[in-house]
Design an enzyme around this catalytic site. Structure first.
Site, PDB file in Angstrom:
ATOM      1  N   SER A   1       0.262  -9.083   1.675  1.00 17.36           N
ATOM      2  CA  SER A   1      -1.192  -9.023   1.751  1.00 17.36           C
ATOM      3  C   SER A   1      -1.594  -8.886   3.211  1.00 17.36           C
ATOM      4  CB  SER A   1      -1.795 -10.308   1.177  1.00 17.36           C
ATOM      5  OG  SER A   1      -3.143 -10.430   1.588  1.00 17.36           O
TER       6      SER A   1
ATOM      7  N   HIS B   1       0.844  -1.209   0.000  1.00 23.05           N
ATOM      8  CA  HIS B   1       0.000   0.000   0.000  1.00 23.05           C
ATOM      9  C   HIS B   1       0.882   1.264   0.000  1.00 23.05           C
ATOM     10  CE1 HIS B   1      -2.707  -2.885   2.360  1.00 23.05           C
ATOM     11  NE2 HIS B   1      -3.467  -2.569   1.327  1.00 23.05           N
TER      12      HIS B   1
HETATM   13  P1  AMP Z   1      -6.550  -3.739  -0.265  1.00 19.88           P
HETATM   14  O1  AMP Z   1      -6.390  -2.885   0.943  1.00 19.88           O
HETATM   15  O2  AMP Z   1      -6.094  -5.143  -0.065  1.00 19.88           O
HETATM   16  O3  AMP Z   1      -7.918  -3.604  -0.889  1.00 19.88           O
HETATM   17  O4  AMP Z   1      -5.539  -3.166  -1.353  1.00 19.88           O
HETATM   18  C1  AMP Z   1      -5.542  -1.815  -1.725  1.00 19.88           C
HETATM   19  C2  AMP Z   1      -4.645  -1.627  -2.918  1.00 19.88           C
HETATM   20  O5  AMP Z   1      -3.324  -2.031  -2.591  1.00 19.88           O
HETATM   21  C3  AMP Z   1      -5.081  -2.452  -4.130  1.00 19.88           C
HETATM   22  O6  AMP Z   1      -4.897  -1.679  -5.312  1.00 19.88           O
HETATM   23  C4  AMP Z   1      -4.131  -3.617  -4.086  1.00 19.88           C
HETATM   24  O7  AMP Z   1      -3.901  -4.225  -5.343  1.00 19.88           O
HETATM   25  C5  AMP Z   1      -2.864  -2.940  -3.583  1.00 19.88           C
HETATM   26  N1  AMP Z   1      -1.969  -3.934  -2.995  1.00 19.88           N
HETATM   27  C6  AMP Z   1      -2.250  -4.857  -2.044  1.00 19.88           C
HETATM   28  N2  AMP Z   1      -1.178  -5.649  -1.817  1.00 19.88           N
HETATM   29  C7  AMP Z   1      -0.207  -5.226  -2.656  1.00 19.88           C
HETATM   30  C8  AMP Z   1       1.135  -5.647  -2.928  1.00 19.88           C
HETATM   31  N3  AMP Z   1       1.697  -6.671  -2.278  1.00 19.88           N
HETATM   32  N4  AMP Z   1       1.849  -4.963  -3.851  1.00 19.88           N
HETATM   33  C9  AMP Z   1       1.294  -3.934  -4.530  1.00 19.88           C
HETATM   34  N5  AMP Z   1       0.033  -3.489  -4.323  1.00 19.88           N
HETATM   35  C10 AMP Z   1      -0.713  -4.122  -3.413  1.00 19.88           C
END
Ligand code: AMP
Length: 282
Positions: A190, A36
């Site tokens: 993640s 993030h």
């Molecule tokens: P989330 O909070 O999981 O909904 O993710 C928010 C944003 O962060 C989304 O655009 C995800 O694709 C991105 N994101 C989550 N994990 C990663 C990662 N390991 N590398 C790059 N972007 C990420």
């Protein structure tokens, strides 16, 4: 420090209308990690104002999924955001962290869907997931009015679907894809990795290792050999919910003229589904 926090949509919107510079947007569900932060940092570099939304969107969770236990760590998220912003003293961040009723008032009735892309891969396991994602992202775009929005390639199918939605609905927003941030041993970062116990955390490495092996095979021996190998691996290890090689642009099945592939996989570890992917260009 140039950071402001908003919980109310109306308050956010009135601050947003007063802002005239370039606006970048990073939508998240919070529990920020280095992935993030890489999106946020790119937005800080590119724009005068970065909007970070933190909203655990109930509509993208199916029945029996982890909505209730999804990690909510607002204070830590804020500290990480402030730490990053300290490196960019003349930039500004608005954190938008609404309650459910702010986003979905009573009688909210609209659903946004990109069915052709949303029904496959993740969609086969999570049938209403992407309509939940599209609906909230569209709403957040309406509230935030960004010039650019940053999405991780970690969620490759999501990125494809959002890009299609923006194109189809003529939204004047540039979608900026960002590379996957990984742990030192290769596991894609993640928020759900913290659900893994010690053994699951070790076994989880099979996911990135298998994807890398398939990527090497595509390059060294061609995609047909890699496809056969993927099928074999999947039949041997039932933790793979899917392990597919698709057209990197359309997510359709491949044919002989395709030069841009994406390997997409999910690996089940207990209750936790881990996602990863890799693009291979010949
Ligand atoms: P989330 O909070 O999981 O909904 O993710 C928010 C944003 O962060 C989304 O655009 C995800 O694709 C991105 N994101 C989550 N994990 C990663 C990662 N390991 N590398 C790059 N972007 C990420």
């Amino acid at each position: 420090m140039q950071i402001s926090i908003f919980n109310k949509t109306q308050e956010f919107r009135s601050a947003r209308t007063k802002f005239n510079g370039n606006v970048g947007f990073v939508p998240t569900m919070g529990n920020l990690h280095a992935g993030h932060i890489s999106l946020l940092e790119q937005s800080l570099i590119d724009n005068d104002l970065t909007v970070l939304s933190i909203f655990v969107n109930p509509k993208q969770f199916g029945q029996g999924e982890d909505l209730d236990k999804y990690p909510r760590t607002f204070e830590e998220d804020l500290n990480k955001t402030k730490e990053l912003l300290a490196k960019y003293p003349n930039k500004r961040i608005y954190v938008f962290a609404p309650a459910n009723e702010e986003i979905y008032p009573e009688n909210f009735s609209t659903v946004i869907n990109v069915p052709k892309l949303a029904c496959k891969l993740e969609g086969e396991f999570r049938p209403t997931h992407f309509e939940g994602v599209c609906t909230v992202v569209y709403l957040l775009f309406q509230i935030v009015k960004p010039h650019k929005a940053y999405f991780g390639q970690k969620d490759y199918q999501q990125l494809a679907i959002i890009s299609q939605m923006v194109k189809d609905l003529l939204l004047d927003i540039e979608i900026v894809p960002m590379p996957i941030t990984r742990e030192a041993d290769g596991l894609a970062m993640s928020s759900r990795n913290q659900y893994l116990n010690e053994k699951q955390r070790v076994d989880a490495l099979i996911l990135s290792k298998t994807i890398n092996k398939l990527a090497d095979t595509i390059i060294d021996q061609g995609v047909n050999v890699a496809m056969k190998m993927a099928k074999h691996i999947q039949s041997e290890d039932k933790n793979f919910n899917y392990l597919e090689i698709k057209n990197a642009f359309t997510l359709d099945d491949i044919n002989d003229s395709i030069k841009d592939f994406v390997i997409l996989a999910t690996y089940q570890q207990g209750q936790t589904r881990l996602l990863d992917n890799k693009v291979v260009k010949l």
